[in-house]
Motif scaffolding. Sequence first.
Motif, short mmCIF file in Angstrom:
data_model
loop_
_atom_site.label_atom_id
_atom_site.label_comp_id
_atom_site.label_asym_id
_atom_site.label_seq_id
_atom_site.Cartn_x
_atom_site.Cartn_y
_atom_site.Cartn_z
N MET A 1 0.84 -1.19 0.00
CA MET A 1 0.00 0.00 0.00
C MET A 1 0.88 1.25 0.00
O MET A 1 2.08 1.16 0.16
N PRO A 2 0.27 2.37 -0.11
CA PRO A 2 1.05 3.60 -0.31
C PRO A 2 1.66 4.17 0.96
O PRO A 2 1.20 3.91 2.07
N THR A 3 2.69 4.93 0.72
CA THR A 3 3.27 5.79 1.74
C THR A 3 3.20 7.21 1.20
O THR A 3 3.69 7.48 0.10
N TYR A 4 2.56 8.08 1.93
CA TYR A 4 2.41 9.47 1.54
C TYR A 4 3.39 10.33 2.32
O TYR A 4 3.54 10.17 3.53
N HIS A 5 4.07 11.24 1.62
CA HIS A 5 4.96 12.21 2.25
C HIS A 5 4.33 13.59 2.05
O HIS A 5 4.16 14.03 0.92
N ILE A 6 4.02 14.24 3.15
CA ILE A 6 3.38 15.55 3.09
C ILE A 6 4.31 16.57 3.73
O ILE A 6 4.73 16.40 4.88
N GLU A 7 4.63 17.60 2.98
CA GLU A 7 5.40 18.72 3.50
C GLU A 7 4.49 19.93 3.52
O GLU A 7 3.83 20.22 2.53
N MET A 8 4.45 20.61 4.66
CA MET A 8 3.61 21.79 4.77
C MET A 8 4.22 22.75 5.77
O MET A 8 5.03 22.36 6.62
N LEU A 9 3.83 23.99 5.64
CA LEU A 9 4.30 24.99 6.58
C LEU A 9 3.81 24.63 7.98
O LEU A 9 2.68 24.17 8.15
N GLU A 10 4.69 24.82 8.96
CA GLU A 10 4.31 24.51 10.34
C GLU A 10 3.17 25.41 10.78
O GLU A 10 2.93 26.46 10.21
N GLY A 11 2.47 24.97 11.81
CA GLY A 11 1.40 25.79 12.36
C GLY A 11 0.07 25.07 12.47
O GLY A 11 -0.84 25.58 13.12
N ARG A 12 -0.04 23.89 11.85
CA ARG A 12 -1.30 23.14 11.99
C ARG A 12 -1.34 22.48 13.35
O ARG A 12 -0.31 22.11 13.91
N THR A 13 -2.52 22.30 13.88
CA THR A 13 -2.67 21.66 15.18
C THR A 13 -2.61 20.14 15.01
O THR A 13 -2.76 19.61 13.91
N VAL A 14 -2.41 19.47 16.13
CA VAL A 14 -2.42 18.01 16.12
C VAL A 14 -3.79 17.52 15.66
O VAL A 14 -3.89 16.54 14.91
N GLU A 15 -4.85 18.19 16.06
CA GLU A 15 -6.20 17.79 15.64
C GLU A 15 -6.35 17.88 14.12
O GLU A 15 -6.96 17.00 13.50
N GLN A 16 -5.82 18.94 13.51
CA GLN A 16 -5.89 19.07 12.06
C GLN A 16 -5.11 17.96 11.38
O GLN A 16 -5.56 17.38 10.38
N LYS A 17 -3.95 17.62 11.92
CA LYS A 17 -3.13 16.55 11.34
C LYS A 17 -3.81 15.20 11.49
O LYS A 17 -3.78 14.38 10.56
N LYS A 18 -4.45 14.97 12.63
CA LYS A 18 -5.18 13.72 12.84
C LYS A 18 -6.30 13.56 11.81
O LYS A 18 -6.50 12.48 11.24
N LYS A 19 -7.02 14.65 11.57
CA LYS A 19 -8.11 14.60 10.59
C LYS A 19 -7.56 14.36 9.19
O LYS A 19 -8.11 13.57 8.42
N LEU A 20 -6.46 15.04 8.85
CA LEU A 20 -5.85 14.87 7.54
C LEU A 20 -5.42 13.43 7.30
O LEU A 20 -5.77 12.84 6.27
N VAL A 21 -4.69 12.83 8.26
CA VAL A 21 -4.21 11.47 8.03
C VAL A 21 -5.36 10.47 8.03
O VAL A 21 -5.32 9.47 7.29
N ALA A 22 -6.40 10.73 8.81
CA ALA A 22 -7.56 9.84 8.79
C ALA A 22 -8.25 9.87 7.43
O ALA A 22 -8.63 8.82 6.89
N GLU A 23 -8.40 11.05 6.85
CA GLU A 23 -9.06 11.17 5.56
C GLU A 23 -8.20 10.59 4.42
O GLU A 23 -8.72 9.93 3.51
N ILE A 24 -6.90 10.84 4.47
CA ILE A 24 -6.01 10.25 3.45
C ILE A 24 -6.09 8.73 3.52
O ILE A 24 -6.17 8.05 2.49
#
Length: 62
Positions: A1-24
């Motif tokens: 299965m896939p491995t996704y590498h995401i680079e983004m500017l810092e500043g997102r909350t842990v909650e936002q990251k949790k939602k992002l990885v859950a949706e991906i």
Amino acid sequence: MPTYHIEMLEGRTVEQKKKLVAEITRVSVEVLGGSPESVDVLITDVKRENWSTGGVLWSERS
């Protein structure tokens, strides 16, 4: 299965990251099959001083 590498500017909350990885993960399983446990997501937070768009550092933008 896939491995996704995401680079983004810092500043997102842990909650936002949790939602992002859950949706991906959800979409990957929906489209590609397999199990959620087989989807890896790596997030790299990049400091604004280390990212440039159009020749201007993001730390220099208003």
